[in-house]
Motif scaffolding. Structure first.
Motif, short mmCIF file in Angstrom:
data_model
loop_
_atom_site.label_atom_id
_atom_site.label_comp_id
_atom_site.label_asym_id
_atom_site.label_seq_id
_atom_site.Cartn_x
_atom_site.Cartn_y
_atom_site.Cartn_z
N UNK A 133 -5.49 -6.03 10.70
CA UNK A 133 -4.35 -5.22 10.22
C UNK A 133 -4.83 -3.95 9.51
N UNK A 134 -6.01 -3.49 9.89
CA UNK A 134 -6.58 -2.33 9.23
C UNK A 134 -5.77 -1.06 9.40
N UNK A 135 -4.94 -0.99 10.44
CA UNK A 135 -4.16 0.21 10.69
C UNK A 135 -2.86 0.27 9.91
N UNK A 136 -2.53 -0.77 9.15
CA UNK A 136 -1.28 -0.80 8.39
C UNK A 136 -1.49 -0.16 7.02
N UNK A 137 -0.63 0.80 6.70
CA UNK A 137 -0.79 1.52 5.44
C UNK A 137 -0.07 0.85 4.28
N UNK A 138 0.91 -0.02 4.57
CA UNK A 138 1.68 -0.72 3.55
C UNK A 138 2.27 0.24 2.52
N UNK A 139 2.78 1.36 3.04
CA UNK A 139 3.47 2.31 2.18
C UNK A 139 2.58 3.01 1.17
N UNK A 140 1.28 2.88 1.34
CA UNK A 140 0.37 3.52 0.40
C UNK A 140 0.22 2.80 -0.92
N UNK A 141 0.83 1.61 -1.04
CA UNK A 141 0.72 0.83 -2.27
C UNK A 141 -0.54 -0.03 -2.19
N UNK A 142 -1.49 0.22 -3.06
CA UNK A 142 -2.78 -0.46 -2.98
C UNK A 142 -2.64 -1.97 -3.17
#
Length: 224
Positions: A121-130
């Motif tokens: 899932x490395x391509x998922x940014x998750x909204x930029x929330x670390x």
């Protein structure tokens, strides 16, 4: 911070929560806005948001199955780093689940959860929330006591299109029981069949996974 339960889509906090989910989660993990109407009115499905100054900054959905004495964390959503949202949601969720189990005349033996595999899932940014990054979330679950099932896991897409969703691990956290190394495969199969009964379209690979579980005695719990 307020722990507020949402029971209908007309709740103004629901629109905020759904918008936040769209920012963080991939489309195949999301249920359309209007399709939430019935689930939210199900007393067994518990959706809570963390609210600060009338703004939704986090959310969690979970449920307790009295017949199985098992819970499932559907999702934990953190909208901003550094506010202590995760611990707040985890503590309130556990307290609420213990109360729900007690009121049902049972107990809470454990809790299931799905977690993204960082390698897939490395391509998922998750909204930029670390805090929502897959690596961070796995470490958090590990600290809480979750372990992943020794299982090639797949689940049906919540877009109800029959597609298989990969890239996640299925995890389990024993409650008040130290040293648990296995989960009964029959329990896992029964739970997943119950949990995904709402989805009319499921991929063949999901059915194959269920049949594989039914043929096993136990499923080993591995380090996340």
């Amino acid at each position: 911070m307020e722990y507020h339960r949402i029971t209908h889509i007309e709740d103004p906090y629901f629109a905020q929560m759904h918008a936040l989910m769209q920012q963080v989660f991939p489309a195949e993990e999301l249920l359309e806005f209007n399709l939430w109407a019935d689930p939210l009115q199900d007393p067994g499905i518990r959706v809570f948001v963390a609210v600060e100054e009338s703004r939704v900054i986090g959310a969690t959905e979970y449920r307790y199955y009295p017949d199985l004495q098992i819970a499932m964390t559907d999702f934990t959503l953190i909208g901003k780093d550094g506010l202590g949202i995760g611990p707040f949601l985890a503590a309130n969720r556990m307290a609420d689940l213990r109360q729900v189990a007690a009121e049902a005349g049972g107990k809470l033996n454990g809790m299931f959860a799905e977690i993204y595999n960082p390698e897939q899932s490395g391509g998922l940014a998750f909204g930029g929330v670390k805090a929502m990054n897959a690596v961070v979330r796995r470490e958090v679950l590990a600290h809480l006591g979750y372990r992943k099932l020794d299982l090639d896991y797949v689940h049906p897409s919540w877009q109800i299109d029959g597609e298989a969703v990969h890239g996640l691990d299925f995890c389990y956290m024993p409650i008040d029981e130290a040293g648990v190394q296995h989960v009964e495969a029959a329990l896992v199969a029964e739970f997943l069949q119950t949990y995904y009964a709402i989805l009319s379209e499921k991929p063949e690979s999901w059915y194959q996974m269920i049949e594989g579980l039914k043929a096993r005695g136990q499923v080993e719990l591995l380090a996340i």
